[in-house]
Design an enzyme around this catalytic site. Structure first.
Site, PDB file in Angstrom:
ATOM      1  N   LEU A 105      10.467   0.548  10.188  1.00  0.00           N
ATOM      2  CA  LEU A 105       9.336   0.357   9.705  1.00  0.00           C
ATOM      3  C   LEU A 105       9.460   1.442   8.564  1.00  0.00           C
ATOM      4  CD1 LEU A 105       6.935   0.778  13.247  1.00  0.00           C
ATOM      5  CD2 LEU A 105       7.072  -1.559  12.092  1.00  0.00           C
ATOM      6  N   ASP A 106       8.088   1.223   7.109  1.00  0.00           N
ATOM      7  CA  ASP A 106       8.595   1.358   6.338  1.00  0.00           C
ATOM      8  C   ASP A 106       8.014   3.405   6.157  1.00  0.00           C
ATOM      9  OD1 ASP A 106       9.460  -0.794   5.209  1.00  0.00           O
ATOM     10  OD2 ASP A 106       7.509  -1.557   4.287  1.00  0.00           O
ATOM     11  N   LEU A 107       8.679   3.531   5.374  1.00  0.00           N
ATOM     12  CA  LEU A 107       7.581   5.428   5.529  1.00  0.00           C
ATOM     13  C   LEU A 107       6.626   4.707   6.115  1.00  0.00           C
ATOM     14  CD1 LEU A 107       8.777   8.149   5.260  1.00  0.00           C
ATOM     15  CD2 LEU A 107       8.018   7.968   3.026  1.00  0.00           C
ATOM     16  N   LYS A 193       4.782  -6.923   3.264  1.00  0.00           N
ATOM     17  CA  LYS A 193       4.571  -6.718   2.585  1.00  0.00           C
ATOM     18  C   LYS A 193       4.731  -7.500   1.243  1.00  0.00           C
ATOM     19  CE  LYS A 193       4.710  -2.115   3.495  1.00  0.00           C
ATOM     20  NZ  LYS A 193       5.089  -0.509   3.202  1.00  0.00           N
TER      21      LYS A 193
END
Ligand code: URA
Length: 286
Positions: A105-107, A193
């Site tokens: 998962l992204d930051l 995104k």
């Protein structure tokens, strides 16, 4: 009968310290095997049949471990990182060294992350060929096109023309910041995104709610975790079995299993129940 492994490996796997710490503990007589003090840490023990104790407490050997983490923002989905804390560092107490996050998962993304040492399960959950649903809740800025649901259901192209598989978009709330649920079956870099970017919208908040049959435990605050229940583990493993589902044209398709997603309900999404996989087309190349 289990596997035969070295005593020091047995104890390091169970998060009881490094090899040298285990050697020191053995020298001091703190380790017993089947009721006898054992000082030779290179001896083999059976992971099921032998009873290993450290300081008088039994250490059961667990081959596979599974934890559900509510990943907070600002933590990286990795086992090591020079700049940021990692998701495995959020696990405290005894922890084995071979745990890793299943996917990334992204930051700045929150939510469900599975941590395990079970490579086969991880592979099955991540392989695009296995068609495992991953459902996200997102807040987005920008005006969603009227046909956003159809565009995503058909399979769209990202801004750089990368094709993505059909996805199920459910709109919870429309406004200057809209709230949506998106179910995808792939895990391309920044995929959610980038899918909204392709519609000229911007994701300003992203949280993963489910992965296959596994749903984020709503009682876990960001940064908190818990072991999976036996039922959750069995469901996850069984979710690789084939089942028949219908695509958006109402045609039957064979699809890897995943239970009906009640994400909309669970997240209070105005009764919007996302039927996981109901959008899927022919398995393999959609
Ligand atoms: N898609 C994204 O864009 N980010 C994530 O962290 C997960 C899916």
């Amino acid at each position: 009968m289990g596997r035969q492994i070295r005593l020091d490996r047995f104890l390091t796997d169970m998060g009881k310290g490094s090899r040298s710490q285990i050697r020191q503990a053995a020298k001091k007589g703190r380790i017993q095997v089947n009721g006898q003090i054992e000082k030779q840490t290179d001896r083999k023990v059976d992971t099921i049949d032998d009873i290993v104790t450290l300081d008088g407490s039994r250490v059961p050997y667990q081959t596979w471990e599974y934890f559900m983490l509510n990943k907070p923002q600002g933590v990286v989905s990795a086992t090591e990182d020079r700049r940021y804390p990692t998701v495995v560092e959020l696990l405290h107490g005894d922890k084995r060294k071979d745990l890793f996050p299943v996917g990334r998962l992204d930051l700045d993304t929150e939510g469900l992350l599975l941590l395990t040492n079970d490579g086969e399960l991880a592979h099955n959950l991540l392989s695009p060929k296995k068609h495992v649903d991953k459902t996200y809740f997102a807040k987005i800025e920008g005006k969603l096109p009227e046909d956003a649901i159809e565009q995503m259901a058909k399979g769209m192209r990202l801004k750089d023309q990368t094709p993505v598989q059909p996805a199920k978009l459910t709109i919870g709330k429309l406004g200057s910041v809209s709230e949506v649920f998106l179910t995808i079956q792939e895990g391309k870099f920044h995929q959610v995104k980038r899918m909204f970017e392709a519609l000229d919208c911007q994701v300003v908040y992203l949280k993963r709610l489910s992965m296959g049959s596994l749903f984020l435990d709503e009682t876990l605050q960001p940064g908190e975790y818990r072991p999976l229940t036996q039922e959750e583990i069995i469901c996850l493993k069984n979710s690789q079995e084939k089942r028949t589902i219908r695509n958006s044209d109402g045609q039957k398709n064979n699809q890897k299993a995943g239970r009906e997603s009640k994400i909309g309900e669970k997240a209070g999404g105005q009764g919007l129940v996302s039927s996981a996989g109901a959008f899927a087309k022919e398995s393999g190349d959609f």
